[in-house]
Design a protein around this motif. Structure first.
Motif, mmCIF file in Angstrom:
data_model
loop_
_atom_site.group_PDB
_atom_site.id
_atom_site.type_symbol
_atom_site.label_atom_id
_atom_site.label_comp_id
_atom_site.label_asym_id
_atom_site.label_seq_id
_atom_site.Cartn_x
_atom_site.Cartn_y
_atom_site.Cartn_z
ATOM 1 N N ALA A 275 2.894 -3.529 -9.464
ATOM 2 C CA ALA A 275 1.480 -3.402 -8.939
ATOM 3 C C ALA A 275 0.956 -4.458 -8.258
ATOM 4 N N THR A 276 1.288 -5.576 -8.569
ATOM 5 C CA THR A 276 0.861 -6.818 -7.906
ATOM 6 C C THR A 276 1.540 -7.192 -6.760
ATOM 7 N N PHE A 277 2.767 -6.581 -6.612
ATOM 8 C CA PHE A 277 3.528 -6.878 -5.439
ATOM 9 C C PHE A 277 3.022 -5.979 -4.134
ATOM 10 N N PHE A 278 2.724 -4.743 -4.703
ATOM 11 C CA PHE A 278 2.143 -3.791 -3.275
ATOM 12 C C PHE A 278 0.799 -3.873 -3.218
ATOM 13 N N MET A 279 0.169 -4.321 -4.117
ATOM 14 C CA MET A 279 -1.394 -4.784 -4.166
ATOM 15 C C MET A 279 -1.566 -5.878 -3.082
ATOM 16 N N LEU A 280 -0.944 -6.889 -3.306
ATOM 17 C CA LEU A 280 -0.959 -8.099 -2.490
ATOM 18 C C LEU A 280 -0.403 -7.880 -1.276
ATOM 19 N N THR A 281 0.835 -7.485 -1.088
ATOM 20 C CA THR A 281 1.406 -7.292 0.176
ATOM 21 C C THR A 281 0.745 -6.064 1.080
ATOM 22 N N GLY A 282 0.059 -5.004 0.378
ATOM 23 C CA GLY A 282 -0.283 -3.930 1.040
ATOM 24 C C GLY A 282 -1.647 -4.393 1.471
ATOM 25 N N PHE A 283 -2.347 -5.156 0.837
ATOM 26 C CA PHE A 283 -3.990 -5.379 1.533
ATOM 27 C C PHE A 283 -3.656 -6.423 2.568
ATOM 28 N N HIS A 284 -2.671 -7.218 2.589
ATOM 29 C CA HIS A 284 -2.247 -8.174 3.562
ATOM 30 C C HIS A 284 -2.082 -7.519 4.689
ATOM 31 N N GLY A 285 -1.050 -6.655 4.620
ATOM 32 C CA GLY A 285 -0.697 -5.565 5.927
ATOM 33 C C GLY A 285 -1.856 -4.923 6.402
ATOM 34 N N MET A 286 -2.767 -4.429 5.613
ATOM 35 C CA MET A 286 -4.043 -3.848 6.129
ATOM 36 C C MET A 286 -4.798 -4.833 6.938
ATOM 37 N N HIS A 287 -4.807 -6.078 6.658
ATOM 38 C CA HIS A 287 -5.381 -7.358 7.331
ATOM 39 C C HIS A 287 -4.723 -7.517 8.482
ATOM 40 N N VAL A 288 -3.384 -7.621 8.641
ATOM 41 C CA VAL A 288 -2.639 -7.742 9.743
ATOM 42 C C VAL A 288 -2.938 -6.596 10.773
ATOM 43 N N LEU A 289 -2.961 -5.488 10.274
ATOM 44 C CA LEU A 289 -3.215 -4.431 11.220
ATOM 45 C C LEU A 289 -4.768 -4.767 11.648
ATOM 46 N N VAL A 290 -5.627 -4.995 10.997
ATOM 47 C CA VAL A 290 -7.047 -5.185 11.486
ATOM 48 C C VAL A 290 -6.899 -6.226 12.523
#
Length: 288
Positions: free
Chosen positions: A224-239
């Motif tokens: 849960a914490t792995f995908f939460m942190l890396t996923g939100f960071h990936g979204m910020h990289v996309l933005v």
């Protein structure tokens, strides 16, 4: 606004009434209703969701376009420039708090909750006899076996990519300040390509984790914490990549001067913030 010798008068630029806020509200309403319908297997749900995304994209392009036109027309004086800088600063601060909450959840789980559950061995033996107070932990009696993500491999490559992108973006900024337009355009283009490469490698990493390592959102607290942190960071990289792509398009059209280029600076601030978050994430999620 009249500006002379760095001193601005009492007048402040006020934009004309805009339709974009209501358009954005309609887009968010369609997205929310579409998602709710889709999750409940209502046939029109996915189409409403797609329509919401399309309207939102139209709103972003139109609203940003209006702001760019105002900037190019010279409507923004010192007061507006100060407001924009403060606005971007507070926005990045809110993003800092956003990630601080998730890192706090990771810290609480690793350092407090898992050791405490292990300390009360008599209690957890009754509820979950196979529990071991180690990290990464399969923190749930029904969690399937999984493998933790290694730091060195794609994560290390992505770290090098983001560090390099920060350097190329700074190089582009130097080109803008020193009047070397070719350096500005090349540095921005390289940074955008590196951002796309990062996202590609992260998608490959996710596919590998999900299909071959048994690591998914249901893999206990670690998953849960792995995908939460890396996923939100990936979204910020996309933005951030979209923002820098917009800056590249503006640079190709001849926008920005060494005196007036806050649009570029704001995107650069955001990208450097994303870089710093990844370094912290790499250390505490992948490495330690």
């Amino acid at each position: 606004m009249n500006v002379e010798n760095g001193v601005h008068d009492a007048h402040y630029f006020v934009p004309a009434p805009s339709r974009w806020p209501i358009v954005g509200s309609i887009a968010l309403f369609c997205m929310a209703m579409g998602a709710a319908f889709a999750m409940n297997s209502v046939g029109a749900g996915k189409w409403l969701l797609i329509a919401g995304f399309a309207i939102l994209l139209w709103m972003i392009v139109g609203w940003f376009g209006d702001v760019i036109k105002e900037a190019q027309a010279g409507d923004y004086g010192l007061q507006v420039d100060h407001s924009l800088r403060w606005g971007m600063s507070w926005f990045i601060f809110s993003e800092v708090m956003f990630f601080a909450a998730f890192f706090g959840a990771l810290f609480y789980t690793r350092v407090i909750s898992v050791p405490e559950i292990g300390y009360f061995s008599d209690t957890h033996d009754l509820l979950w006899s196979s529990f071991q107070a180690v990290w990464p932990a399969a923190t749930g009696p029904k969690v399937d076996a999984y493998t933790a993500m290694e730091a060195f491999g794609l994560p290390a490559i992505n770290t090098a990519i983001l560090l390099t992108s920060g350097a190329t973006l700074t190089w582009a900024h130097w080109g803008l300040v020193e009047g070397r337009r070719g350096q500005l355009k090349l540095g921005l283009a390289i940074t955008v390509l590196l951002g796309c490469l990062f996202l590609t490698f992260q998608a490959i990493e996710y596919h590998h984790a999900w299909t071959e390592m048994g690591l998914n959102l249901g893999s206990g607290a670690y998953g849960a914490t792995f995908f939460m942190l890396t996923g939100f960071h990936g979204m910020h990289v996309l933005v951030g990549t979209i923002m820098l792509s917009t800056m590249l398009g503006r640079a190709l059209k001849g926008h920005f001067t060494k005196e007036h280029h806050f649009g570029f600076e704001a995107a650069a601030w955001y990208w450097h913030f994303v870089d710093v978050v990844w370094l912290i994430l790499f250390v505490f999620v992948y490495w330690l």
